[in-house]
Design an enzyme around this catalytic site. Structure first.
Site, PDB file in Angstrom:
ATOM      1  NE  ARG A  40      -4.156  -1.871   1.700  1.00  0.00           N
ATOM      2  CZ  ARG A  40      -5.094  -1.865   2.636  1.00  0.00           C
ATOM      3  NH1 ARG A  40      -5.226  -0.812   3.413  1.00  0.00           N
ATOM      4  NH2 ARG A  40      -5.901  -2.875   2.778  1.00  0.00           N
ATOM      5  CG  ASP A 142     -14.251   6.393   6.783  1.00  0.00           C
ATOM      6  OD1 ASP A 142     -14.889   5.335   6.876  1.00  0.00           O
ATOM      7  OD2 ASP A 142     -12.999   6.428   6.786  1.00  0.00           O
TER       8      ASP A 142
HETATM    9  C1  SAM Z   1     -14.181  -2.048   7.468  1.00  0.00           C
HETATM   10  S1  SAM Z   1     -14.758  -0.430   7.195  1.00  0.00           S
HETATM   11  C2  SAM Z   1     -16.393  -0.563   7.869  1.00  0.00           C
HETATM   12  C3  SAM Z   1     -17.419   0.145   7.026  1.00  0.00           C
HETATM   13  C4  SAM Z   1     -18.861   0.048   7.504  1.00  0.00           C
HETATM   14  N1  SAM Z   1     -19.028   0.657   8.814  1.00  0.00           N
HETATM   15  C5  SAM Z   1     -19.358  -1.360   7.499  1.00  0.00           C
HETATM   16  O1  SAM Z   1     -19.525  -1.943   8.582  1.00  0.00           O
HETATM   17  O2  SAM Z   1     -19.574  -1.910   6.424  1.00  0.00           O
HETATM   18  C6  SAM Z   1     -13.880   0.504   8.446  1.00  0.00           C
HETATM   19  C7  SAM Z   1     -13.869   1.996   8.203  1.00  0.00           C
HETATM   20  O3  SAM Z   1     -13.394   2.654   9.377  1.00  0.00           O
HETATM   21  C8  SAM Z   1     -12.632   3.782   8.975  1.00  0.00           C
HETATM   22  N2  SAM Z   1     -11.751   4.189  10.075  1.00  0.00           N
HETATM   23  C9  SAM Z   1     -10.620   3.591  10.522  1.00  0.00           C
HETATM   24  N3  SAM Z   1     -10.076   4.292  11.522  1.00  0.00           N
HETATM   25  C10 SAM Z   1     -10.881   5.366  11.751  1.00  0.00           C
HETATM   26  C11 SAM Z   1     -10.848   6.463  12.656  1.00  0.00           C
HETATM   27  N4  SAM Z   1      -9.873   6.619  13.555  1.00  0.00           N
HETATM   28  N5  SAM Z   1     -11.843   7.379  12.577  1.00  0.00           N
HETATM   29  C12 SAM Z   1     -12.841   7.251  11.666  1.00  0.00           C
HETATM   30  N6  SAM Z   1     -12.926   6.243  10.777  1.00  0.00           N
HETATM   31  C13 SAM Z   1     -11.953   5.307  10.812  1.00  0.00           C
HETATM   32  C14 SAM Z   1     -11.882   3.290   7.740  1.00  0.00           C
HETATM   33  O4  SAM Z   1     -11.453   4.359   6.929  1.00  0.00           O
HETATM   34  C15 SAM Z   1     -12.941   2.403   7.074  1.00  0.00           C
HETATM   35  O5  SAM Z   1     -13.642   3.086   6.062  1.00  0.00           O
END
Ligand code: SAM
Length: 282
Positions: A40, A142
């Site tokens: 990445r 996000d």
């Molecule tokens: C696996 S996805 C989950 C998406 C959705 N909530 C679902 O359950 O399908 C995790 C998301 O959390 C976000 N994320 C990770 N760390 C974060 C943070 N500190 N604050 C806000 N978002 C975060 C990532 O960018 C990603 O888009």
């Protein structure tokens, strides 16, 4: 150091990435992610014409305000999501909306990734209220600016709708043609219900006002350690209305927060009386 790598990449470099992404995003990367991190971030090194990981990481550390930090974070988040993921939650939400007297019904979708989750919330709202413009406000946030831009566009390859029933596909999406063949776009009625914002769940202050009937914080706490989760869950509790519901991901269990949250069915939680009393004073 591995010879088949285009850029030099040592255990120390990986350890530095682990430290920096934890500080900035709360994300815990374990050793199994070493190769993922390489592939990445190698794209960033190529784009910036930097030859070594150590050089890239030093340039980040030397400039805490560098815009490259956002690219670093975007590269390391995991954004897997889908429409109506964990479908039982949308059934609970529909009945919550139908029985809720407060207007507008307010939802915060706290890790909305590429948008499938907030658009599923918007579809649920239109169906539950049987109105094109239901009295529902959805804030979707996000940390990753790249996925937020995709979410705001609402454009997806058509296969993302494979599991959706025909009525929803026809009612809520427009099919692209010519240059957009093979793509669909969420209709304006859906997009208008959602406000997209960048929010880092780690920040001490969030740009949010008022309390929410429903908070979806799904499949993001799994990336955080327990102390980080606890702080986050306390902050979220302050934002829930007394009868509000917190929806979490399938492998996220709040048993260690039983003082503040009680289960309300599968991976859905309400505030305890103690939490309501404590948090109504703040
Ligand atoms: C696996 S996805 C989950 C998406 C959705 N909530 C679902 O359950 O399908 C995790 C998301 O959390 C976000 N994320 C990770 N760390 C974060 C943070 N500190 N604050 C806000 N978002 C975060 C990532 O960018 C990603 O888009």
């Amino acid at each position: 150091m591995q010879n088949d790598h285009e850029f030099s990449y040592s255990k120390t470099d990986f350890a530095k990435v682990v430290e920096l992404i934890y500080q900035r995003a709360g994300i815990r990367l374990n050793e199994s992610k070493e190769q993922m991190v390489y592939s990445r971030l190698a794209r960033r090194l190529r784009a910036l014409r930097i030859n070594t990981f150590s050089g890239y990481l030093k340039s980040l550390e030397n400039d805490p305000d560098s815009p490259e930090w956002q690219q670093f974070i975007n590269a390391l988040t995991t954004n897997l999501t889908s429409f109506f993921r964990e479908a039982h939650h949308f059934e609970i939400l529909a009945s919550q909306m139908q029985s809720c007297a407060s207007r507008p019904f307010r939802i915060w979708c706290a890790a909305s990734s590429t948008g499938e989750e907030p658009y599923s919330l918007a579809m649920t709202a239109i169906e539950a209220y049987q109105m094109a413009q239901p009295p529902v406000e959805i804030i979707a946030s996000d940390l990753d600016t790249h996925v937020l831009a995709t979410a705001a566009q609402g454009v997806y390859t058509i296969d993302k709708l494979d599991k959706m029933d025909l009525e929803r596909k026809r009612g809520f999406f427009l099919k692209g043609s010519q240059a957009n063949a093979g793509k669909v776009r969420a209709k304006k009625a859906l997009r208008d219900l959602i406000e997209f914002k960048q929010i880092n769940l780690l920040d001490t202050r969030w740009p949010l006002e008022g309390r929410f009937d429903a908070i979806f914080c799904r499949n993001v706490m799994i990336y955080f350690d327990q102390p980080t989760q606890k702080v986050l869950l306390e902050k979220i509790g302050h934002l829930l209305k007394p009868d509000g519901l917190l929806y979490v991901g399938h492998s996220e269990n709040l048993h260690y927060m039983s003082e503040w949250y009680r289960s309300f069915g599968k991976t859905t939680y309400r505030l305890t009386d103690r939490a309501k009393a404590a948090w109504s004073r703040t």
